[in-house]
Design a protein around this motif. Structure first.
Motif, PDB file in Angstrom:
ATOM      1  N   THR A  39       0.811  -1.213   0.000  1.00 43.47           N
ATOM      2  CA  THR A  39       0.000   0.000   0.000  1.00 43.47           C
ATOM      3  C   THR A  39       0.845   1.264   0.000  1.00 43.47           C
ATOM      4  OG1 THR A  39      -0.160  -0.134   2.400  1.00 43.47           O
ATOM      5  CG2 THR A  39      -1.960  -1.110   1.132  1.00 43.47           C
ATOM      6  N   THR A  40       2.119   1.144   0.373  1.00 46.26           N
ATOM      7  CA  THR A  40       3.004   2.318   0.353  1.00 46.26           C
ATOM      8  C   THR A  40       3.868   2.372  -0.898  1.00 46.26           C
ATOM      9  OG1 THR A  40       4.714   1.137   1.602  1.00 46.26           O
ATOM     10  CG2 THR A  40       3.105   2.434   2.872  1.00 46.26           C
ATOM     11  N   GLY A  41       3.628   1.463  -1.843  1.00 45.17           N
ATOM     12  CA  GLY A  41       4.374   1.467  -3.090  1.00 45.17           C
ATOM     13  C   GLY A  41       5.296   0.267  -3.213  1.00 45.17           C
ATOM     14  N   LEU A  42       6.149   0.321  -4.215  1.00 37.92           N
ATOM     15  CA  LEU A  42       7.063  -0.769  -4.542  1.00 37.92           C
ATOM     16  C   LEU A  42       8.321  -0.686  -3.685  1.00 37.92           C
ATOM     17  CD1 LEU A  42       8.126  -3.061  -6.428  1.00 37.92           C
ATOM     18  CD2 LEU A  42       8.968  -1.240  -7.919  1.00 37.92           C
ATOM     19  N   GLU A 110      17.686 -24.690  -1.075  1.00 42.83           N
ATOM     20  CA  GLU A 110      16.628 -24.904  -0.087  1.00 42.83           C
ATOM     21  C   GLU A 110      16.355 -23.670   0.775  1.00 42.83           C
ATOM     22  OE1 GLU A 110      17.358 -28.514   2.095  1.00 42.83           O
ATOM     23  OE2 GLU A 110      16.982 -29.741   0.332  1.00 42.83           O
ATOM     24  N   LYS A 111      16.559 -22.484   0.190  1.00 38.18           N
ATOM     25  CA  LYS A 111      16.262 -21.223   0.883  1.00 38.18           C
ATOM     26  C   LYS A 111      15.533 -20.294  -0.084  1.00 38.18           C
ATOM     27  CE  LYS A 111      19.921 -21.473   4.224  1.00 38.18           C
ATOM     28  NZ  LYS A 111      20.827 -20.701   5.059  1.00 38.18           N
ATOM     29  N   LEU A 112      14.743 -19.361   0.481  1.00 40.58           N
ATOM     30  CA  LEU A 112      14.018 -18.402  -0.330  1.00 40.58           C
ATOM     31  C   LEU A 112      15.018 -17.488  -1.025  1.00 40.58           C
ATOM     32  CD1 LEU A 112      12.047 -19.355   2.011  1.00 40.58           C
ATOM     33  CD2 LEU A 112      10.748 -17.344   1.419  1.00 40.58           C
ATOM     34  N   PHE A 113      14.943 -17.441  -2.353  1.00 36.73           N
ATOM     35  CA  PHE A 113      15.947 -16.732  -3.136  1.00 36.73           C
ATOM     36  C   PHE A 113      15.358 -15.527  -3.869  1.00 36.73           C
ATOM     37  CE2 PHE A 113      18.341 -16.418  -7.231  1.00 36.73           C
ATOM     38  CZ  PHE A 113      19.503 -15.876  -6.697  1.00 36.73           C
ATOM     39  N   LYS A 114      14.306 -15.751  -4.634  1.00 34.43           N
ATOM     40  CA  LYS A 114      13.701 -14.663  -5.406  1.00 34.43           C
ATOM     41  C   LYS A 114      12.200 -14.700  -5.186  1.00 34.43           C
ATOM     42  CE  LYS A 114      13.575 -12.393  -9.795  1.00 34.43           C
ATOM     43  NZ  LYS A 114      14.362 -12.040 -10.927  1.00 34.43           N
ATOM     44  N   GLY A 115      11.657 -13.554  -4.736  1.00 40.93           N
ATOM     45  CA  GLY A 115      10.239 -13.525  -4.429  1.00 40.93           C
ATOM     46  C   GLY A 115       9.556 -12.251  -4.884  1.00 40.93           C
ATOM     47  N   VAL A 116       8.266 -12.387  -5.116  1.00 38.79           N
ATOM     48  CA  VAL A 116       7.397 -11.252  -5.404  1.00 38.79           C
ATOM     49  C   VAL A 116       6.230 -11.371  -4.422  1.00 38.79           C
ATOM     50  CG1 VAL A 116       5.884 -10.137  -7.088  1.00 38.79           C
ATOM     51  CG2 VAL A 116       8.020 -11.193  -7.839  1.00 38.79           C
ATOM     52  N   GLN A 117       5.945 -10.273  -3.741  1.00 38.24           N
ATOM     53  CA  GLN A 117       4.930 -10.274  -2.703  1.00 38.24           C
ATOM     54  C   GLN A 117       4.009  -9.081  -2.898  1.00 38.24           C
ATOM     55  OE1 GLN A 117       6.106 -11.413   1.418  1.00 38.24           O
ATOM     56  NE2 GLN A 117       5.931  -9.221   1.760  1.00 38.24           N
TER      57      GLN A 117
END
Length: 131
Positions: A39-42, A110-117
């Motif tokens: 809600t506050t932007g990218l 086995e770890k979070l590498f690239k994400g979009v939320q």
């Protein structure tokens, strides 16, 4: 046997604010890259920036827990839908929704590498949107 990819993503969000030692080290790749539309932007976040947000939120709430609605895995990508519920310092007896999230992650080692939320401020939710 290690955790499955879906379990890694779920455990990251459910344990992030439980003050468990090394939570970020256990789940986030050192070179993690999270793109967050809120809600506050990218925001483009790396490991240290995610840590700073986690520490700031841990100071501002009595408790914070994730209620996972759905997790799906396809072609090495994991999608998760969840809501964070909080108890504020001012009102520790009442739990309220803080924000709703949808995230998609790719894992590496086995770890979070690239994400979009994507997140939206909390409001009451449909108790069973998938039924």
């Amino acid at each position: 046997m290690g955790l499955k990819s879906k379990e890694i993503v779920e455990k990251f969000y459910t344990s992030l604010f439980n003050d468990e030692k090394g939570t970020l080290d256990n789940f986030l790749h050192p070179n993690v890259d999270l793109t967050w539309y809120g809600t506050t932007g990218l925001k483009k976040l790396d490991f240290d920036e995610i840590l700073a947000i986690r520490n700031d939120m841990a100071k501002n709430y009595e408790s914070l827990k994730a209620e996972i609605e759905k997790t799906v895995e396809e072609d090495h990508q994991i999608a998760i839908q969840f809501t964070y519920h909080v108890k504020t310092i001012e009102n520790p007896d009442e739990e309220m929704p803080l924000a709703h999230f949808m995230a998609i992650w790719e894992l590496k080692d086995e770890k979070l590498f690239k994400g979009v939320q994507i997140s939206q401020l909390g409001e009451e939710i449909d108790e069973s949107p998938w039924s």
